[in-house]
Design an enzyme around this catalytic site. Structure first.
Site, short mmCIF file in Angstrom:
data_model
loop_
_atom_site.label_atom_id
_atom_site.label_comp_id
_atom_site.label_asym_id
_atom_site.label_seq_id
_atom_site.Cartn_x
_atom_site.Cartn_y
_atom_site.Cartn_z
CG ASP A 146 -4.21 -8.06 0.79
OD1 ASP A 146 -3.40 -7.76 1.55
OD2 ASP A 146 -5.01 -7.29 0.14
CG ASP A 197 -3.15 -2.97 -1.60
OD1 ASP A 197 -4.24 -3.49 -1.81
OD2 ASP A 197 -2.73 -2.64 -0.42
ZN LIG Z 1 -4.71 -5.41 -0.74
ZN LIG Z 2 -2.99 -5.95 2.49
#
Ligand SMILES: [Zn+2]
Ligand SMILES: [Zn+2]
Length: 429
Positions: A153, A308
């Protein structure tokens, strides 16, 4: 260890199909029993009247920044933010410095979290060494050290060949790959969504298709390999469609959406006059994309809500829009935003939201918790649906302040977080 009796709350446990007024007894860090009238038998009694008692919320997409960028966040401050936001566990993304791609780094994170963490921390290991997209990391070692999934990520796995091999390798350990989907050649130098707003503002955009191309690719690769892929922070209508079709074919694909993609569009970039707290990756998309993500959330295509949470310093954000760092903090606003904008607006029933934040994330990554069934870990989130409050970033537990939601008045907030049978956080305001 002390015993706690949560008395008279509205207990919601999607895993057991429960939504009724019950007492919950916690003992030795586990749920001991539940019933309409449980006797205290010496336990400390907490009055839950008017409150909602849920299995602890799990954020499967958090950036804790430690090791390497402790000026943005640490395991201590990040988990305090999580607890204050109603989360009892977070999954820590590996794009730290150094990258979490070896067992030694994973173990250091696990130990630090055990010593300093307000919540549980489940590390996520890198898919490739150094997140460079080339050689695979040692998944067996990482799993043994405590990693619960793998992800590069922050970056996509650009090579389909590498992604295929990673899916095959992760399958051998029965672990999920969490996929940041972005076709790099379409996203180059972009700082927002490509569309009428980026044209009007004169900023370089990246098309929603750039995300969906990789979602399509990796759904197909999961189908080819029998591996499990979880699509992170899905933002585009075409991505939702790709996941929906994959699930219909029986592909082992799951997906998450973030509150910012559910409640904001690229219009926010214009409306806020280039506020860099509207800049993240994937970027805020069009209203049609937002509606598609919302629909995917409601029809079960999207399994979880994840934050996130991406803390940045003021210096990383107080620059020209195209130079600013991607990402916003989310742990301390996600639950309130969902209670106000999803449940409050009648878009999602409360038990369904609890599943999106607790039962489903636990199922997707095979984590403990996600239910209040007797014998489960005593991780609980308590909600106050009546509480109305303005988002005030200056009071965040997080070390960073980069939120686009400052000043929003929201109804419905976390009231208490219990981790392993201990009160990790309690609303004192
Ligand atoms: Zn992330
Ligand atoms: Zn991401």
């Amino acid at each position: 260890m002390s015993r706690l009796l949560l008395k008279g709350g509205r207990v919601i446990d999607p895993a057991q199909g429960l939504d009724q007024t019950l007492d919950v007894m916690i003992s030795e860090g586990t749920i001991e029993e539940m019933g309409p009238r449980v006797q205290p038998r010496g336990a400390q009694v907490l009055d839950m009247k008017g409150l909602v008692v849920c299995p602890g919320f799990i954020d499967i997409h958090t950036h804790l920044r430690e090791p390497g960028r402790e000026d943005k966040e640490t395991i201590a401050t990040g988990t305090r933010a999580a607890a204050a936001g109603g989360f009892t566990a977070v999954c820590a993304m590996p794009n730290t410095d150094p990258v979490n791609d070896t067992a030694g780094i994973t173990r250091a994170i696990v130990e630090k979290a055990r010593a300093e963490g307000a919540t549980r921390v489940y590390p996520i290991g890198a898919i490739t060494r150094g997140q460079k997209g080339e050689e695979l990391a040692e998944y067996g070692d990482l799993k043994e050290a405590g990693c619960v999934a793998f992800s590069d990520d922050g970056r996509p796995v650009a090579s389909a060949r590498v992604m295929r091999r990673a899916l095959e390798y992760a399958r051998a350990f029965d672990l999920v790959l969490i996929d940041h989907c972005e076709e790099p050649t379409l996203a180059e130098k972009a700082c927002m969504n490509e569309g009428p707003v980026s044209t009007h503002l004169g900023l370089r955009g990246q098309p929603a298709a750039g995300e969906a191309i990789v979602v399509e690719r990796d759904v197909l690769l999961a189908e080819l390999t029998g591996g499990r892929v979880h699509i992170a922070h899905l933002s585009a209508a075409a991505s939702v469609d790709a996941v929906r079709r994959g699930k219909a074919r029986g592909v082992k694909v799951t997906a998450e959406a973030t509150p910012h993609h559910l409640f904001l569009t690229d219009e926010a970039v214009r409306e806020t006059g280039y506020d860099t707290n509207t800049k993240m990756n994937p970027p805020l998309r069009s209203e049609a994309d937002r509606q598609a993500v919302l629909l995917g959330l409601r029809d079960g295509t999207i399994d979880c809500i994840a934050t996130d949470h991406a803390p940045h310093t003021v210096d990383d954000k107080k620059v020209e829009y195209d130079q600013a760092a991607n990402g916003i903090v989310g742990l301390e606003t996600a639950v309130a935003l969902c209670l106000d904008r999803l449940v409050g607006e009648g878009l999602v029933e409360l038990p369904y939201l609890v599943a999106l934040l607790s039962t489903n994330p636990a199922r997707v990554l095979g984590l403990p918790g996600g239910t209040l069934a007797p014998g489960s870990p005593a991780d609980l989130t308590v909600l106050d649906l009546a509480k109305k409050r303005q988002v005030d970033a200056s009071r965040f537990e997080s070390r960073s302040r980069n939120t686009p939601f400052g000043g929003w008045i929201l109804k419905g907030w976390p009231a208490m977080t219990i981790v392993g049978g201990r009160v990790a956080w309690k609303d004192a305001r």
